[in-house]
Design a protein around this motif. Structure first.
Motif, PDB file in Angstrom:
ATOM      1  N   HIS A 178       1.085  13.783   1.242  1.00 47.02           N
ATOM      2  CA  HIS A 178       0.049  13.576   2.320  1.00 47.02           C
ATOM      3  C   HIS A 178       0.786  13.698   3.811  1.00 47.02           C
ATOM      4  O   HIS A 178      -0.058  14.086   4.755  1.00 47.02           O
ATOM      5  CB  HIS A 178      -0.682  12.259   2.263  1.00 47.02           C
ATOM      6  N   GLY A 179       1.956  13.842   3.960  1.00 49.39           N
ATOM      7  CA  GLY A 179       2.742  13.868   5.075  1.00 49.39           C
ATOM      8  C   GLY A 179       2.813  12.273   5.639  1.00 49.39           C
ATOM      9  O   GLY A 179       1.914  11.646   5.301  1.00 49.39           O
ATOM     10  N   VAL A 198       0.861  -1.302  -0.031  1.00 49.48           N
ATOM     11  CA  VAL A 198      -0.049   0.045  -0.055  1.00 49.48           C
ATOM     12  C   VAL A 198       0.970   1.277   0.017  1.00 49.48           C
ATOM     13  O   VAL A 198       1.845   1.323   1.016  1.00 49.48           O
ATOM     14  CB  VAL A 198      -0.737   0.141   1.302  1.00 49.48           C
ATOM     15  N   PHE A 199       0.743   2.101  -0.915  1.00 42.71           N
ATOM     16  CA  PHE A 199       1.624   3.113  -1.146  1.00 42.71           C
ATOM     17  C   PHE A 199       1.033   4.395  -1.243  1.00 42.71           C
ATOM     18  O   PHE A 199      -0.186   4.663  -1.779  1.00 42.71           O
ATOM     19  CB  PHE A 199       2.436   3.103  -2.399  1.00 42.71           C
ATOM     20  N   PHE A 200       1.061   5.275  -0.054  1.00 37.39           N
ATOM     21  CA  PHE A 200       0.681   6.707  -0.077  1.00 37.39           C
ATOM     22  C   PHE A 200       1.851   7.671   0.172  1.00 37.39           C
ATOM     23  O   PHE A 200       2.603   7.472   0.873  1.00 37.39           O
ATOM     24  CB  PHE A 200      -0.165   6.911   1.012  1.00 37.39           C
ATOM     25  N   MET A 233       0.182   7.242   6.956  1.00 39.75           N
ATOM     26  CA  MET A 233       0.112   5.882   7.658  1.00 39.75           C
ATOM     27  C   MET A 233      -1.520   5.534   8.044  1.00 39.75           C
ATOM     28  O   MET A 233      -1.856   4.570   8.037  1.00 39.75           O
ATOM     29  CB  MET A 233       0.994   6.091   8.894  1.00 39.75           C
ATOM     30  N   GLU A 234      -2.203   6.794   8.256  1.00 38.59           N
ATOM     31  CA  GLU A 234      -3.503   6.740   8.641  1.00 38.59           C
ATOM     32  C   GLU A 234      -4.325   6.183   7.215  1.00 38.59           C
ATOM     33  O   GLU A 234      -5.005   5.488   7.527  1.00 38.59           O
ATOM     34  CB  GLU A 234      -3.997   8.059   8.891  1.00 38.59           C
ATOM     35  N   ARG A 255      -6.054  -0.919   4.566  1.00 38.07           N
ATOM     36  CA  ARG A 255      -5.484  -2.321   5.208  1.00 38.07           C
ATOM     37  C   ARG A 255      -5.511  -2.345   6.643  1.00 38.07           C
ATOM     38  O   ARG A 255      -4.842  -1.622   7.211  1.00 38.07           O
ATOM     39  CB  ARG A 255      -4.216  -2.785   4.495  1.00 38.07           C
ATOM     40  N   GLU A 256      -6.338  -3.117   7.142  1.00 38.73           N
ATOM     41  CA  GLU A 256      -6.403  -3.213   8.668  1.00 38.73           C
ATOM     42  C   GLU A 256      -5.017  -3.952   9.173  1.00 38.73           C
ATOM     43  O   GLU A 256      -4.630  -3.905  10.235  1.00 38.73           O
ATOM     44  CB  GLU A 256      -7.657  -3.925   9.042  1.00 38.73           C
TER      45      GLU A 256
END
Length: 170
Positions: A154-155, A147-149, A160-161, A167-168
């Motif tokens: 976004h900071g 998972v890439f943000f 991470m949020e 994904r839990e």
């Protein structure tokens, strides 16, 4: 004199004799030199040689002209003669390739007999699945989640949020 027993015995013997005569008179003449060419034998020949399916065979057989039908029959007869001669000479008796091919063919036949077409409703399929879930479960070997943000966009904390929301298990 003629008693009922004698008449019945003669009647039974007469019927038995008639049945035996009928059997010998109407017995099919088949020997190693007779090749019977019928629709079924042409179908299986066509299936083996050309991969023709049943429906297309029936359609095309009715539309074959005399010359093409003669060619099909001649091709079948030639193959049948070759097959019988090979059997007569016992060419496949000690041939490992033929033996393996025959074993494979028998396995396909046996496998085909085991597979019957089963028609089930969606509810029946679901019930079967639920009753036999363990048959469909495969232990995972490896799992990978990516998972890439973009933390620059976004900071780091917000990225991470977002990842945790997506994904839990992260």
């Amino acid at each position: 004199m003629f008693s009922v027993k004698n008449i019945f015995l003669y009647f039974v013997l007469l019927c038995l004799g008639a049945a035996v005569m009928y059997f010998f008179i109407h017995q099919e003449v088949t020997d190693d030199k007779t090749i019977v060419v019928d629709k079924e034998s042409l179908y299986y020949h066509s299936l083996f040689r050309y991969g023709t399916k049943h429906d297309s065979f029936n359609d095309s057989l009715g539309h074959l002209d005399g010359e093409h039908l003669d060619d099909l029959v001649a091709d079948y007869v030639r193959d049948e003669v070759m097959f019988r001669e090979a059997n007569h000479r016992e060419l496949g008796e000690k041939d490992s390739v033929i033996r393996a091919w025959l074993i494979e063919k028998m396995e396909l036949l046996v496998h085909g007999m085991m597979l019957e077409r089963v028609v089930m409703t969606e509810d029946e399929k679901r019930a079967h699945f639920e009753e036999n879930k363990e048959d469909y479960f495969i232990l995972p070997n490896y799992t990978f989640a990516h998972v890439f943000f973009d933390s620059k966009k976004h900071g780091a904390k917000h990225a991470m949020e977002l990842a945790h929301l997506e994904r839990e298990d992260i």
